[in-house]
Design an enzyme around this catalytic site. Structure first.
Site, PDB file in Angstrom:
ATOM      1  NE  ARG A 126      -3.800  -2.323   2.125  1.00 42.03           N
ATOM      2  CZ  ARG A 126      -4.717  -2.675   1.219  1.00 42.03           C
ATOM      3  NH1 ARG A 126      -5.053  -1.827   0.277  1.00 42.03           N
ATOM      4  NH2 ARG A 126      -5.293  -3.862   1.269  1.00 42.03           N
ATOM      5  CG  ASP A 127       1.461   5.493  -2.446  1.00 38.20           C
ATOM      6  OD1 ASP A 127       1.975   5.441  -3.583  1.00 38.20           O
ATOM      7  OD2 ASP A 127       1.682   6.429  -1.644  1.00 38.20           O
ATOM      8  CG  ASN A 169       3.445   8.786 -12.489  1.00 35.86           C
ATOM      9  OD1 ASN A 169       2.579   9.030 -13.319  1.00 35.86           O
ATOM     10  ND2 ASN A 169       3.203   8.799 -11.181  1.00 35.86           N
ATOM     11  CB  VAL A 218      10.152   5.960  -5.974  1.00 35.88           C
ATOM     12  CG1 VAL A 218      10.989   4.736  -5.610  1.00 35.88           C
ATOM     13  CG2 VAL A 218       9.691   6.688  -4.708  1.00 35.88           C
ATOM     14  CG  HIS A 244       6.471   2.862  -8.679  1.00 37.17           C
ATOM     15  ND1 HIS A 244       7.707   3.450  -8.880  1.00 37.17           N
ATOM     16  CD2 HIS A 244       5.593   3.876  -8.510  1.00 37.17           C
ATOM     17  CE1 HIS A 244       7.577   4.764  -8.824  1.00 37.17           C
ATOM     18  NE2 HIS A 244       6.297   5.051  -8.610  1.00 37.17           N
ATOM     19  CG  HIS A 264       1.037   4.826  -8.923  1.00 33.92           C
ATOM     20  ND1 HIS A 264       1.137   5.437  -7.691  1.00 33.92           N
ATOM     21  CD2 HIS A 264       2.147   5.193  -9.612  1.00 33.92           C
ATOM     22  CE1 HIS A 264       2.246   6.161  -7.643  1.00 33.92           C
ATOM     23  NE2 HIS A 264       2.880   6.027  -8.799  1.00 33.92           N
TER      24      HIS A 264
HETATM   25  P1  AMP Z   1       5.862   8.129  -8.249  1.00 33.18           P
HETATM   26  O1  AMP Z   1       5.552   9.577  -7.984  1.00 33.18           O
HETATM   27  O2  AMP Z   1       5.115   7.559  -9.438  1.00 33.18           O
HETATM   28  O3  AMP Z   1       7.338   7.860  -8.333  1.00 33.18           O
HETATM   29  O4  AMP Z   1       5.273   7.331  -7.017  1.00 33.18           O
HETATM   30  C1  AMP Z   1       6.007   7.068  -5.867  1.00 33.18           C
HETATM   31  C2  AMP Z   1       5.008   6.657  -4.823  1.00 33.18           C
HETATM   32  O5  AMP Z   1       5.684   5.965  -3.802  1.00 33.18           O
HETATM   33  C3  AMP Z   1       4.269   7.811  -4.154  1.00 33.18           C
HETATM   34  O6  AMP Z   1       2.879   7.660  -4.355  1.00 33.18           O
HETATM   35  C4  AMP Z   1       4.665   7.704  -2.689  1.00 33.18           C
HETATM   36  O7  AMP Z   1       3.612   8.044  -1.819  1.00 33.18           O
HETATM   37  C5  AMP Z   1       5.057   6.253  -2.587  1.00 33.18           C
HETATM   38  N1  AMP Z   1       6.025   5.895  -1.557  1.00 33.18           N
HETATM   39  C6  AMP Z   1       7.225   6.479  -1.338  1.00 33.18           C
HETATM   40  N2  AMP Z   1       7.867   5.845  -0.343  1.00 33.18           N
HETATM   41  C7  AMP Z   1       7.041   4.837   0.076  1.00 33.18           C
HETATM   42  C8  AMP Z   1       7.131   3.830   1.073  1.00 33.18           C
HETATM   43  N3  AMP Z   1       8.222   3.722   1.871  1.00 33.18           N
HETATM   44  N4  AMP Z   1       6.110   2.972   1.216  1.00 33.18           N
HETATM   45  C9  AMP Z   1       5.004   3.084   0.445  1.00 33.18           C
HETATM   46  N5  AMP Z   1       4.876   4.004  -0.531  1.00 33.18           N
HETATM   47  C10 AMP Z   1       5.869   4.874  -0.697  1.00 33.18           C
END
Ligand code: AMP
Length: 114
Positions: free
Chosen positions: A29-30, A87, A96, A100, A102
């Site tokens: 989960r995010d 993304n 990140v 990944h 979403h």
């Molecule tokens: P993006 O902006 O597509 O790179 O998405 C990165 C996502 O990772 C964001 O929605 C963050 O809220 C999520 N995120 C970052 N660190 C963590 C973590 N440690 N555990 C869960 N989600 C995370």
């Protein structure tokens, strides 16, 4: 990658709310959910962005989407609808740099996305 937060989650080195695991994928989960269901599906293999995908990753990325479908069913959102998003790089909002997917659902969504 030793300094990648999602590699650390995949290895169990930092905690996450994991909902699905297999030999090559992890879903959790995010931390900052944008919908009632917001789950990230990642390959254990470190791939930074969609731009870095290789032909050899085709099966892995297919499995990633099959896992998203199965998780959507388990979350009870498959029938009403959900969105998958990957993304890529800065203008798309990637923060990140470990690829990944979403999986977002549980509320109506607008189009086009912001
Ligand atoms: P993006 O902006 O597509 O790179 O998405 C990165 C996502 O990772 C964001 O929605 C963050 O809220 C999520 N995120 C970052 N660190 C963590 C973590 N440690 N555990 C869960 N989600 C995370």
């Amino acid at each position: 990658m030793s300094d990648c937060i999602f590699c650390k989650i995949a290895k169990g080195e930092i905690p996450a709310d994991i909902v699905h695991e297999s030999d090559d994928l992890v879903a959790f989960r995010d931390l900052n959910p944008q919908a009632p269901t917001h789950i990230l599906v990642i390959p254990r293999k470190h791939i930074a962005t969609l731009n870095d995908l290789q032909e050899e990753d085709a099966t892995l990325m297919g499995r990633l989407h099959l896992a998203a479908r199965a998780i959507a069913e388990a979350e009870g959102i498959a029938g009403r609808g959900y969105r998958t998003v990957i993304n890529c790089n800065a203008e798309a909002g990637q923060t990140v740099f470990h690829i990944h997917l979403h999986l977002l659902g549980g509320r109506p969504m607008g189009w086009p996305p912001g």
